[in-house]
Design an enzyme around this catalytic site. Structure first.
Site, mmCIF file in Angstrom:
data_model
loop_
_atom_site.group_PDB
_atom_site.id
_atom_site.type_symbol
_atom_site.label_atom_id
_atom_site.label_comp_id
_atom_site.label_asym_id
_atom_site.label_seq_id
_atom_site.Cartn_x
_atom_site.Cartn_y
_atom_site.Cartn_z
ATOM 1 N N CYS A 77 -6.120 36.339 -52.891
ATOM 2 C CA CYS A 77 -5.139 36.807 -53.667
ATOM 3 C C CYS A 77 -5.241 35.726 -54.852
ATOM 4 C CB CYS A 77 -3.778 36.852 -53.123
ATOM 5 S SG CYS A 77 -2.383 37.127 -54.192
ATOM 6 N N CYS A 125 -7.076 40.707 -59.525
ATOM 7 C CA CYS A 125 -5.950 40.871 -58.439
ATOM 8 C C CYS A 125 -6.808 41.284 -57.346
ATOM 9 C CB CYS A 125 -4.967 41.736 -59.053
ATOM 10 S SG CYS A 125 -3.908 42.480 -57.786
ATOM 11 N N GLU A 136 5.546 33.310 -57.986
ATOM 12 C CA GLU A 136 6.110 33.934 -59.035
ATOM 13 C C GLU A 136 7.371 33.015 -59.284
ATOM 14 O OE1 GLU A 136 5.503 36.584 -61.391
ATOM 15 O OE2 GLU A 136 3.530 36.738 -60.321
ATOM 16 N N ASP A 174 -3.335 41.510 -63.850
ATOM 17 C CA ASP A 174 -2.835 41.423 -62.434
ATOM 18 C C ASP A 174 -1.416 41.857 -62.344
ATOM 19 O OD1 ASP A 174 -2.618 39.946 -59.557
ATOM 20 O OD2 ASP A 174 -1.415 38.451 -60.637
ATOM 21 N N SER A 175 -0.866 41.739 -60.973
ATOM 22 C CA SER A 175 0.684 42.229 -60.816
ATOM 23 C C SER A 175 1.447 41.365 -61.573
ATOM 24 C CB SER A 175 0.758 42.369 -59.345
ATOM 25 O OG SER A 175 0.452 40.881 -58.908
HETATM 26 N N1 DGL Z 1 -2.714 38.558 -57.465
HETATM 27 C C1 DGL Z 1 -2.547 39.709 -56.607
HETATM 28 C C2 DGL Z 1 -3.702 39.492 -55.587
HETATM 29 O O1 DGL Z 1 -4.604 38.921 -56.135
HETATM 30 C C3 DGL Z 1 -1.153 39.766 -56.309
HETATM 31 C C4 DGL Z 1 -0.853 40.804 -55.334
HETATM 32 C C5 DGL Z 1 0.573 41.380 -55.365
HETATM 33 O O2 DGL Z 1 1.266 41.277 -56.419
HETATM 34 O O3 DGL Z 1 1.135 41.221 -54.268
HETATM 35 O O4 DGL Z 1 -3.844 40.255 -54.681
#
Ligand code: DGL
Length: 270
Positions: A186, A73, A152, A10-11
Site C-alpha cells: 500500500c 494506490c 493520514e 491515490d485515495s
Molecule cells: N495508498 C492506498 C493503497 O496503496 C491506500 C488505500 C486506502 O485508502 O485504504 O492501497
C-alpha cells in the site's frame, strides 16, 4: 519529447511516496496529483465501490491533457487496473507488478511477505503476480487496516506509541516466518517505513511500491520516447477535502513546500 503532465492518484497521501520518487528520478516532468481525501480509506471497501471511485478519479485527471497515469494506490491497482486500462486510451501503470518484480530481485531465500489493505489482500493480486513470475516462491500476506488512517493523521514517526503498538500487532504473524523481503503493498506504508523496519529488523528488505512504480514509469516513458524536459518540472496537487491538512503533511513528506499548489476539487460528478 513529450511535455504533457503525468497524472498520479491515490485515495489520499499515499501516492506522494510515488511523487517523491518521480520528483527525484524525473525532475523535469510536470505532475498532476489527485488525492481523494474526502473518501480515504478505500482499503476496506468492496471492489465495486473502489472501481466507481477510481473511475471518477481518472475522469477528473483526464480533464488535463496527460501522457500517462500512475495509479499510485495498491488497492485500486489490485482491484481495478485491468478494467481502467480497457476504458482508457493512455498508458496506465499500477504498483503491483513493479513491486513484485523488485521483491523477487531482492529475495535470496524466496520467502516474501506482503502487507497491504484488506481489499488488496482479498483480491489476491500481489500473490498471483508473484507466483506468475516465480512459482516456487513462498508468500505470506497480512492486511493492516489501521495503517492508512494513522498515516493520514501524520502518526508516522518512530517512538509514536500508537503507531508502534499497531505495527507490532499487525506484523507479529510475519515475524519469525523467515521472510527476507517484505512488500509495502500500500503506497501509504512507506510513510511508516522506519517504524516497520524497526519491528521487522534489518535482515528484512522493504520494497516501496510507490518508488518501484515511479522507476517503472521512467523505463516506460524512456522506451516510448515520452520523457519530458530533463529538469524544471512542476506539480499541482488536487484533493477532494480540506487543503490545509494535506498541505501540511504533503510538505513534510515531500520535503518541499507545496503551499499554493494545493487546490480542492470535486470529482463525484467528474
Ligand atoms: N495508498 C492506498 C493503497 O496503496 C491506500 C488505500 C486506502 O485508502 O485504504 O492501497
Amino acid at each position: 519529447m513529450d511535455r504533457r503532465p503525468i497524472g498520479v492518484f491515490d485515495s489520499g497521501l499515499g501516492g506522494l511516496t510515488a511523487v517523491r520518487s518521480l520528483r527525484s528520478i524525473l525532475p523535469g516532468e510536470n505532475l498532476v496529483y489527485f488525492g481523494d481525501t474526502a473518501r480515504v480509506p478505500y482499503g476496506g471497501r468492496s471492489p465495486e465501490t473502489i472501481l466507481k471511485y477510481a473511475r471518477q478519479d481518472v475522469r477528473f485527471l483526464r480533464t488535463f491533457d496527460l501522457k500517462a497515469i500512475l495509479i499510485a494506490c495498491g488497492t485500486v491497482t489490485s482491484t481495478s487496473l485491468e478494467q481502467l486500462r480497457r476504458e482508457n486510451d493512455l498508458p496506465m501503470l499500477g504498483v503491483v507488478e513493479p513491486s513484485c518484480r523488485a521483491a523477487l530481485a531482492a529475495t535470496r531465500n524466496r520467502r516474501v511477505g506482503i502487507i497491504a489493505t484488506q481489499a488488496s489482500v482479498r483480491s489476491g493480486a500481489y500473490e498471483r503476480t508473484l507466483r506468475a513470475l516465480a512459482p516456487e516462491v513462498t508468500v505470506l500476506q497480512q492486511a493492516c487496516p489501521l495503517f492508512v488512517p494513522l498515516a493520514e493523521e501524520g502518526r508516522t514517526r518512530p517512538g509514536d506509541i500508537v503507531i508502534e503498538t499497531v505495527a507490532r500487532e499487525y506484523l507479529a504473524p510475519l515475524r519469525g516466518q523467515g521472510i527476507d523481503t517484505l512488500i509495502l503493498g500500500c503506497t501509504h506504508y512507506p510513510l511508516l517505513k522506519e517504524v516497520i523496519a524497526g519491528v521487522m529488523g534489518p535482515e528484512v528488505a522493504l520494497i516501496d511500491s510507490g518508488e518501484e512504480s515511479a522507476r517503472e514509469l521512467q523505463r516506460l516513458l524512456s522506451a516510448s520516447g515520452g520523457l519530458g524536459e530533463p529538469r524544471g518540472g512542476g506539480a499541482i496537487f488536487c484533493v477532494s477535502d480540506r487543503v490545509e491538512d494535506f498541505r501540511h503533511l504533503a510538505s513534510r513528506f515531500l520535503g518541499e513546500d507545496v503551499g499554493d499548489s494545493v487546490r480542492r476539487v470535486s470529482v463525484e460528478d467528474a
